[in-house]
Design a protein around this motif. Structure first.
Motif, PDB file in Angstrom:
ATOM      1  N   MET A 138      -5.793  12.845   1.254  1.00  0.00           N
ATOM      2  CA  MET A 138      -5.148  11.851   0.398  1.00  0.00           C
ATOM      3  C   MET A 138      -3.759  11.473   0.915  1.00  0.00           C
ATOM      4  O   MET A 138      -3.299  10.356   0.696  1.00  0.00           O
ATOM      5  N   ARG A 139      -3.075  12.398   1.609  1.00  0.00           N
ATOM      6  CA  ARG A 139      -1.802  12.012   2.226  1.00  0.00           C
ATOM      7  C   ARG A 139      -2.045  11.009   3.351  1.00  0.00           C
ATOM      8  O   ARG A 139      -1.225  10.116   3.588  1.00  0.00           O
ATOM      9  N   PHE A 140      -3.170  11.166   4.049  1.00  0.00           N
ATOM     10  CA  PHE A 140      -3.543  10.196   5.080  1.00  0.00           C
ATOM     11  C   PHE A 140      -3.758   8.826   4.448  1.00  0.00           C
ATOM     12  O   PHE A 140      -3.336   7.798   5.008  1.00  0.00           O
ATOM     13  N   VAL A 141      -4.410   8.801   3.287  1.00  0.00           N
ATOM     14  CA  VAL A 141      -4.607   7.532   2.579  1.00  0.00           C
ATOM     15  C   VAL A 141      -3.258   6.936   2.170  1.00  0.00           C
ATOM     16  O   VAL A 141      -3.037   5.720   2.292  1.00  0.00           O
ATOM     17  N   ASP A 142      -2.331   7.779   1.701  1.00  0.00           N
ATOM     18  CA  ASP A 142      -1.006   7.289   1.308  1.00  0.00           C
ATOM     19  C   ASP A 142      -0.272   6.670   2.492  1.00  0.00           C
ATOM     20  O   ASP A 142       0.413   5.639   2.351  1.00  0.00           O
ATOM     21  N   ILE A 143      -0.416   7.297   3.662  1.00  0.00           N
ATOM     22  CA  ILE A 143       0.231   6.756   4.862  1.00  0.00           C
ATOM     23  C   ILE A 143      -0.359   5.392   5.216  1.00  0.00           C
ATOM     24  O   ILE A 143       0.362   4.444   5.539  1.00  0.00           O
ATOM     25  N   PHE A 149      -1.806  -4.086   6.326  1.00  0.00           N
ATOM     26  CA  PHE A 149      -3.149  -4.185   6.866  1.00  0.00           C
ATOM     27  C   PHE A 149      -3.578  -5.614   7.155  1.00  0.00           C
ATOM     28  O   PHE A 149      -4.391  -5.854   8.044  1.00  0.00           O
ATOM     29  N   MET A 150      -3.063  -6.581   6.408  1.00  0.00           N
ATOM     30  CA  MET A 150      -3.399  -7.953   6.739  1.00  0.00           C
ATOM     31  C   MET A 150      -2.866  -8.311   8.121  1.00  0.00           C
ATOM     32  O   MET A 150      -3.525  -9.010   8.903  1.00  0.00           O
ATOM     33  N   PHE A 151      -1.673  -7.797   8.444  1.00  0.00           N
ATOM     34  CA  PHE A 151      -1.126  -7.993   9.787  1.00  0.00           C
ATOM     35  C   PHE A 151      -2.017  -7.304  10.820  1.00  0.00           C
ATOM     36  O   PHE A 151      -2.229  -7.831  11.925  1.00  0.00           O
ATOM     37  N   PHE A 152      -2.543  -6.129  10.463  1.00  0.00           N
ATOM     38  CA  PHE A 152      -3.451  -5.414  11.361  1.00  0.00           C
ATOM     39  C   PHE A 152      -4.712  -6.230  11.630  1.00  0.00           C
ATOM     40  O   PHE A 152      -5.175  -6.324  12.781  1.00  0.00           O
ATOM     41  N   VAL A 153      -5.269  -6.845  10.607  1.00  0.00           N
ATOM     42  CA  VAL A 153      -6.463  -7.678  10.785  1.00  0.00           C
ATOM     43  C   VAL A 153      -6.135  -8.888  11.645  1.00  0.00           C
ATOM     44  O   VAL A 153      -6.915  -9.268  12.535  1.00  0.00           O
ATOM     45  N   ILE A 154      -4.967  -9.496  11.414  1.00  0.00           N
ATOM     46  CA  ILE A 154      -4.564 -10.651  12.207  1.00  0.00           C
ATOM     47  C   ILE A 154      -4.425 -10.284  13.676  1.00  0.00           C
ATOM     48  O   ILE A 154      -4.852 -11.027  14.567  1.00  0.00           O
ATOM     49  N   VAL A 155      -3.841  -9.106  13.959  1.00  0.00           N
ATOM     50  CA  VAL A 155      -3.703  -8.654  15.344  1.00  0.00           C
ATOM     51  C   VAL A 155      -5.071  -8.450  15.984  1.00  0.00           C
ATOM     52  O   VAL A 155      -5.307  -8.831  17.139  1.00  0.00           O
ATOM     53  N   LEU A 156      -6.002  -7.848  15.239  1.00  0.00           N
ATOM     54  CA  LEU A 156      -7.356  -7.655  15.762  1.00  0.00           C
ATOM     55  C   LEU A 156      -8.008  -8.985  16.098  1.00  0.00           C
ATOM     56  O   LEU A 156      -8.629  -9.143  17.165  1.00  0.00           O
ATOM     57  N   MET A 157      -7.881  -9.955  15.205  1.00  0.00           N
ATOM     58  CA  MET A 157      -8.486 -11.258  15.432  1.00  0.00           C
ATOM     59  C   MET A 157      -7.846 -11.958  16.631  1.00  0.00           C
ATOM     60  O   MET A 157      -8.509 -12.652  17.399  1.00  0.00           O
ATOM     61  N   ALA A 158      -6.527 -11.761  16.816  1.00  0.00           N
ATOM     62  CA  ALA A 158      -5.845 -12.387  17.941  1.00  0.00           C
ATOM     63  C   ALA A 158      -6.214 -11.724  19.265  1.00  0.00           C
ATOM     64  O   ALA A 158      -6.317 -12.381  20.301  1.00  0.00           O
ATOM     65  N   MET A 159      -6.445 -10.398  19.232  1.00  0.00           N
ATOM     66  CA  MET A 159      -6.751  -9.663  20.461  1.00  0.00           C
ATOM     67  C   MET A 159      -8.196  -9.864  20.905  1.00  0.00           C
ATOM     68  O   MET A 159      -8.466 -10.038  22.108  1.00  0.00           O
ATOM     69  N   TRP A 176     -10.966  -0.035   1.910  1.00  0.00           N
ATOM     70  CA  TRP A 176     -11.622   1.151   1.376  1.00  0.00           C
ATOM     71  C   TRP A 176     -10.655   2.118   0.711  1.00  0.00           C
ATOM     72  O   TRP A 176     -11.093   3.078   0.052  1.00  0.00           O
ATOM     73  N   LEU A 177      -9.364   1.900   0.850  1.00  0.00           N
ATOM     74  CA  LEU A 177      -8.390   2.893   0.389  1.00  0.00           C
ATOM     75  C   LEU A 177      -8.430   3.068  -1.134  1.00  0.00           C
ATOM     76  O   LEU A 177      -8.475   4.199  -1.639  1.00  0.00           O
ATOM     77  N   THR A 178      -8.402   1.961  -1.867  1.00  0.00           N
ATOM     78  CA  THR A 178      -8.453   2.060  -3.328  1.00  0.00           C
ATOM     79  C   THR A 178      -9.778   2.643  -3.788  1.00  0.00           C
ATOM     80  O   THR A 178      -9.825   3.432  -4.742  1.00  0.00           O
ATOM     81  N   MET A 179     -10.869   2.259  -3.120  1.00  0.00           N
ATOM     82  CA  MET A 179     -12.177   2.822  -3.446  1.00  0.00           C
ATOM     83  C   MET A 179     -12.174   4.340  -3.289  1.00  0.00           C
ATOM     84  O   MET A 179     -12.712   5.069  -4.130  1.00  0.00           O
ATOM     85  N   ALA A 180     -11.555   4.829  -2.221  1.00  0.00           N
ATOM     86  CA  ALA A 180     -11.492   6.272  -1.990  1.00  0.00           C
ATOM     87  C   ALA A 180     -10.718   6.975  -3.107  1.00  0.00           C
ATOM     88  O   ALA A 180     -11.115   8.054  -3.571  1.00  0.00           O
ATOM     89  N   ARG A 181      -9.637   6.385  -3.552  1.00  0.00           N
ATOM     90  CA  ARG A 181      -8.850   6.994  -4.631  1.00  0.00           C
ATOM     91  C   ARG A 181      -9.635   7.042  -5.940  1.00  0.00           C
ATOM     92  O   ARG A 181      -9.606   8.034  -6.665  1.00  0.00           O
ATOM     93  N   ILE A 182     -10.339   5.951  -6.244  1.00  0.00           N
ATOM     94  CA  ILE A 182     -11.118   5.898  -7.487  1.00  0.00           C
ATOM     95  C   ILE A 182     -12.219   6.959  -7.460  1.00  0.00           C
ATOM     96  O   ILE A 182     -12.402   7.715  -8.424  1.00  0.00           O
TER      97      ILE A 182
END
Length: 302
Positions: A138-143, A149-159, A176-182
């Protein structure tokens, strides 16, 4: 001396016993869900939109990529069956809106499935194992929550290029992060139940207990969250398409159509109105269905 019972009284007694007999959670939930007019109406409207998207090729005489230079930005008209008008290069907006529904719905369903698979397995494992493993996971999820993450997706799409399948999985992999917490929270509430202790006493392995006993008992909250995740994913895809990082032409999505319509708002407002209306109605439908499922699956209302 026993009092004789007539056949009519037997049938009446049987009906009364069947009414007294306990009903399962899913039976009660289905009854309450179908009693919710907003949810039922939303399911009907959403079903019609999906059916129109599936049968798009049969509902219009035009192709989504067919260009007519003589009808650029033509207003809606029944003449020639351009009921939504045309876009800046003369393509029929009705068929493109339905194709946009295909892509946006596909993104919502596939990306949500990816998020569902990762989040459920991760959250159920963390909640069931507990202890230091739970804290570390759960600390990994917090990190990860602190990352843009939207920036991460944009970088993936650009690369890797504007690959539609990459976009499906990239968005799902960050939702998936919120799903994991629930799921983790629900797992913590049931891991000390009697049926879990009985499975442990019977020597059932942890992976088997998670898949056979934990996950089926958290399906209710998962279903509710899924109906809320799909609109969020559709909005994320629309945002990427609005930035020009979504699907590639001539294929389209609601986000791409809205971006094109926003540029032509003053001269051709129908290019924005129709795809935006379809998208708004779809998002409202998913939210109403989610509210209906939440109320139907609430055990306090049984």
């Amino acid at each position: 001396m026993a009092i004789p019972i007539t056949p009519h009284e037997k049938r009446k007694l049987g009906d009364e016993l069947s009414e007294v007999k306990g009903r399962s959670l899913w039976t009660d939930a289905r009854r309450r869900l179908f009693a919710n007019r907003a949810a039922v109406t939303s399911m009907v409207i959403l079903g019609l939109i999906i059916l129109m998207a599936v049968l798009a090729d049969f509902l219009s005489p035009y192709s989504y990529e067919e260009i007519d230079w003589d009808l650029m930005t033509a207003p809606p008209t029944w003449q020639g069956f351009h009921i939504f008008g045309t876009d800046g290069v003369g393509r029929d907006l009705f068929i493109r809106t339905l194709y946009g529904a295909r892509v946006s719905m596909a993104v919502g369903v596939i990306a949500t499935t990816v998020a569902l698979t990762i989040g459920v397995l991760y959250g159920a494992t963390a909640g069931f194992v507990g202890g230091r493993v739970d804290n570390a996971m759960m600390r990994f999820v917090d990190i990860l929550y602190t990352m843009p993450f939207m920036f991460f997706v944009i970088v993936l799409m650009a690369m890797f290029g504007r690959n539609i399948f990459l976009m499906f999985f990239a968005i799902g992999a960050v939702e998936w992060l919120t799903m994991a917490r629930i799921v983790r929270g629900q797992t913590l509430t049931i891991r000390k139940r009697e049926f879990i202790e009985a499975a442990e006493a019977a020597g059932v392995s942890r992976p088997r207990m998670i898949l056979r006993h934990v996950v089926p008992n958290v399906v209710g909250p998962i279903l509710v969250y899924v109906t809320l995740t799909i609109p969020a994913v559709i909005l994320a895809e629309s945002f990427l398409s609005f930035l020009g990082l979504g699907v590639q032409e001539p294929l389209t999505s609601w986000g791409s159509l809205i971006a094109e319509g926003a540029n032509e708002l003053e001269t051709a407002p129908w290019m924005l109105i129709f795809p935006a209306a379809f998208m708004a109605v779809t998002l409202f439908c998913f939210n109403f269905i989610g509210d209906g499922l939440r109320d139907a699956l609430d055990p306090k209302d049984r």
